[in-house]
Motif scaffolding. Structure first.
Motif, PDB file in Angstrom:
ATOM      1  N   ARG A   1       0.841  -1.218   0.000  1.00 60.86           N
ATOM      2  CA  ARG A   1       0.000   0.000   0.000  1.00 60.86           C
ATOM      3  C   ARG A   1       0.867   1.255   0.000  1.00 60.86           C
ATOM      4  O   ARG A   1       0.526   2.255  -0.628  1.00 60.86           O
ATOM      5  CB  ARG A   1      -0.940  -0.008   1.205  1.00 60.86           C
TER       6      ARG A   1
ATOM      7  N   GLN B   1       3.833   1.383  -1.387  1.00 64.01           N
ATOM      8  CA  GLN B   1       4.405   1.463  -2.746  1.00 64.01           C
ATOM      9  C   GLN B   1       3.402   2.011  -3.757  1.00 64.01           C
ATOM     10  O   GLN B   1       3.766   2.656  -4.728  1.00 64.01           O
ATOM     11  CB  GLN B   1       4.908   0.090  -3.188  1.00 64.01           C
ATOM     12  N   HIS B   2       2.111   1.754  -3.500  1.00 57.34           N
ATOM     13  CA  HIS B   2       1.072   2.285  -4.393  1.00 57.34           C
ATOM     14  C   HIS B   2       0.658   3.703  -4.016  1.00 57.34           C
ATOM     15  O   HIS B   2      -0.304   4.246  -4.578  1.00 57.34           O
ATOM     16  CB  HIS B   2      -0.163   1.377  -4.384  1.00 57.34           C
TER      17      HIS B   2
ATOM     18  N   GLU C   1      -0.724   4.706  -1.252  1.00 60.05           N
ATOM     19  CA  GLU C   1      -1.973   4.786  -0.488  1.00 60.05           C
ATOM     20  C   GLU C   1      -1.749   5.231   0.951  1.00 60.05           C
ATOM     21  O   GLU C   1      -2.622   5.832   1.567  1.00 60.05           O
ATOM     22  CB  GLU C   1      -2.682   3.427  -0.506  1.00 60.05           C
TER      23      GLU C   1
END
Ligand code: F6R
Length: 240
Positions: free
Chosen positions: A50, A52-53, A55
């Motif tokens: 999350r 890395q994305h 978020e």
């Protein structure tokens, strides 16, 4: 107490990552308490994904860890500091100065004061030992205990020997947040997976509150979410 029942380990990890991820988004500057061991590995993997994305971000938080072995050389690969580095801290944007572990110094309970001064723990993640321990508060630990050095139970040494070359290499002592320290957290999330935890889960959640079963203290906490897979929930004997 909320009990989340999941089919398997992966769903426990997803459930936990949703809950912890939401808490981080809501209070990114909060104080988050982390556990080590096999159980939260899946959760940490999902939190890293999350991050890395884009978020969630860890750059404002303060982290507190539950416990650490006493007597391992600094940087030892089985130290809990090394575990956290490998599974979470080393893979996200956490500031190194925000990471805190209890220390076996002259007065380990200074850790409690440190936690208080940091504003108290917003969310504490826990696993559970097959003997009902939380942190390294072994059976018989006082419900009033603060951070301190403890001797590990023989059963814990046997359980944790899987991480070491030989059972003789497992440290005999650890420094752990006390039961009172843990109970002061505003929210607690307990994860358990596998049949080996079923007895401990049933005794902690449904048995009498007794210092012989350290996790049974959680029945008195106002804000606990327990996330169990089918096997860990198998001895609860109810449909809650
Ligand atoms: C670890 C800790 C322990 C573990 C427990 C379960 O920081 O405090 O209480 O949560 O021993 O360990 P695993 O998850 O390896 O079964």
């Amino acid at each position: 107490m909320i009990i989340g029942r999941c089919g398997d380990y992966e769903s426990v990890s997803i459930f936990a990552a949703d809950l912890v991820g939401r808490a981080i988004s809501k209070k990114p500057h909060g104080v988050f308490g982390f556990a080590t061991g096999s159980t939260p590995e899946g959760l940490y993997k999902l939190l890293v994904a999350r991050y890395q994305h884009g978020e969630i971000s860890f750059d404002q938080m303060t982290t507190i860890n539950l416990d650490e072995y006493v007597g391992l050389p600094p940087g030892h690969e089985q130290s809990y500091a090394a575990f956290m580095q490998q599974h979470l801290f080393g893979q996200v944007n956490i500031r190194p100065e925000s990471i805190h572990f209890p220390e076996a110094g002259p007065d380990p309970s200074e850790f409690d004061e440190f936690i208080r001064n940091a504003g108290g723990i917003d969310l504490q993640i826990l696993g559970i030992g097959a003997n009902g321990h939380i942190g390294f508060n072994e059976p018989g630990s006082s419900f009033h205990s603060r951070t301190r050095v403890v001797s590990l139970a023989e059963s814990t040494i046997r359980d944790n020997a899987r991480f070491f070359d030989s059972p003789d290499d497992v440290p005999r002592e650890a420094v752990t947040m006390g039961i009172r320290t843990i109970m002061n957290a505003r929210k607690i999330v307990l994860l358990a997976s596998g049949a080996g935890k079923a007895d401990a889960v049933a005794r902690c959640l449904r048995g009498p509150q007794t210092e012989e079963v350290p996790g049974s203290c959680l029945q008195a906490h106002p804000n606990v979410t327990v996330i169990l897979d089918h096997a860990a929930a198998s001895k609860l004997n109810d449909k809650n």
